[in-house]
Design a protein around this motif. Sequence first.
Motif, PDB file in Angstrom:
ATOM      1  N   GLU A 135       0.860  -1.183   0.000  1.00  0.00           N
ATOM      2  CA  GLU A 135       0.000   0.000   0.000  1.00  0.00           C
ATOM      3  C   GLU A 135       0.893   1.228   0.000  1.00  0.00           C
ATOM      4  N   VAL A 136       0.846   1.983  -1.080  1.00  0.00           N
ATOM      5  CA  VAL A 136       1.626   3.212  -1.207  1.00  0.00           C
ATOM      6  C   VAL A 136       0.766   4.340  -0.655  1.00  0.00           C
ATOM      7  N   TRP A 156       2.751  -4.806   3.225  1.00  0.00           N
ATOM      8  CA  TRP A 156       3.806  -3.800   3.270  1.00  0.00           C
ATOM      9  C   TRP A 156       3.149  -2.444   3.081  1.00  0.00           C
ATOM     10  N   GLY A 157       3.656  -1.439   3.776  1.00  0.00           N
ATOM     11  CA  GLY A 157       3.138  -0.091   3.629  1.00  0.00           C
ATOM     12  C   GLY A 157       4.264   0.920   3.558  1.00  0.00           C
ATOM     13  N   VAL A 158       4.069   1.928   2.746  1.00  0.00           N
ATOM     14  CA  VAL A 158       5.048   2.998   2.608  1.00  0.00           C
ATOM     15  C   VAL A 158       4.298   4.324   2.650  1.00  0.00           C
ATOM     16  N   ASP A 159       4.892   5.303   3.321  1.00  0.00           N
ATOM     17  CA  ASP A 159       4.302   6.633   3.387  1.00  0.00           C
ATOM     18  C   ASP A 159       5.428   7.642   3.519  1.00  0.00           C
ATOM     19  N   ILE A 214       3.690   6.647   9.613  1.00  0.00           N
ATOM     20  CA  ILE A 214       4.290   5.318   9.728  1.00  0.00           C
ATOM     21  C   ILE A 214       4.330   4.882  11.193  1.00  0.00           C
ATOM     22  N   GLY A 215       4.567   5.796  12.106  1.00  0.00           N
ATOM     23  CA  GLY A 215       4.506   5.462  13.527  1.00  0.00           C
ATOM     24  C   GLY A 215       3.124   4.957  13.916  1.00  0.00           C
ATOM     25  N   CYS A 216       2.081   5.613  13.409  1.00  0.00           N
ATOM     26  CA  CYS A 216       0.704   5.169  13.655  1.00  0.00           C
ATOM     27  C   CYS A 216       0.455   3.822  12.995  1.00  0.00           C
ATOM     28  N   ALA A 217       0.929   3.648  11.771  1.00  0.00           N
ATOM     29  CA  ALA A 217       0.729   2.389  11.048  1.00  0.00           C
ATOM     30  C   ALA A 217       1.393   1.230  11.794  1.00  0.00           C
ATOM     31  N   ARG A 218       2.542   1.465  12.370  1.00  0.00           N
ATOM     32  CA  ARG A 218       3.228   0.402  13.115  1.00  0.00           C
ATOM     33  C   ARG A 218       2.431  -0.017  14.355  1.00  0.00           C
ATOM     34  N   ARG A 219       1.721   0.935  14.959  1.00  0.00           N
ATOM     35  CA  ARG A 219       0.868   0.589  16.102  1.00  0.00           C
ATOM     36  C   ARG A 219      -0.421  -0.107  15.645  1.00  0.00           C
ATOM     37  N   ASN A 220      -1.023   0.372  14.558  1.00  0.00           N
ATOM     38  CA  ASN A 220      -2.297  -0.176  14.082  1.00  0.00           C
ATOM     39  C   ASN A 220      -2.146  -1.511  13.361  1.00  0.00           C
ATOM     40  N   ARG A 265       4.936  -4.709   7.408  1.00  0.00           N
ATOM     41  CA  ARG A 265       6.239  -4.069   7.279  1.00  0.00           C
ATOM     42  C   ARG A 265       5.989  -2.675   6.725  1.00  0.00           C
ATOM     43  N   THR A 266       6.413  -1.654   7.466  1.00  0.00           N
ATOM     44  CA  THR A 266       6.138  -0.277   7.064  1.00  0.00           C
ATOM     45  C   THR A 266       7.420   0.528   7.008  1.00  0.00           C
ATOM     46  N   PHE A 267       7.478   1.464   6.046  1.00  0.00           N
ATOM     47  CA  PHE A 267       8.677   2.240   5.803  1.00  0.00           C
ATOM     48  C   PHE A 267       8.324   3.671   5.423  1.00  0.00           C
ATOM     49  N   VAL A 268       9.178   4.591   5.816  1.00  0.00           N
ATOM     50  CA  VAL A 268       9.091   5.986   5.365  1.00  0.00           C
ATOM     51  C   VAL A 268       9.872   6.075   4.068  1.00  0.00           C
ATOM     52  N   ALA A 269       9.253   6.595   3.036  1.00  0.00           N
ATOM     53  CA  ALA A 269       9.922   6.770   1.743  1.00  0.00           C
ATOM     54  C   ALA A 269       9.180   7.815   0.931  1.00  0.00           C
TER      55      ALA A 269
END
Length: 106
Positions: A62-63, A81-84, A90-96, A101-105
């Motif tokens: 999910e972009v 996988w998620g990228v934002d 991304i901090g919120c996504a890691r909690r939710n 796997r989430t990354f800032v990009a």
Amino acid sequence: MSPVDPVPAAPPRPGAYDESYFRDTYGVEGLTPLGMHWWSVRWYAAMARRCLERTGGRRLLEVGCGHGFMLARLEARCEAWGVDISEFAIGCARRNAPRSRTFVAD
């Protein structure tokens, strides 16, 4: 540039998508049951699930995952996988969606 050439986008300023951006734009920190955002996450997650089932897919990217609400709905069924662009999101996504796997990009 000709009229059909896209205008290059300016890079976002640092901190442009911080907590205040999400609060002021969406007015939510979480999903309100039966609210518009809650319904849209359910609808898009169902559509993604159908696509995964039809293709036999096991991975989803999910972009622009934002707070990770859709990842949270899908992470039990596939490798999500998620990228934002936003470190806050991304901090919120890691909690939710802790199994995604989430990354800032950008």
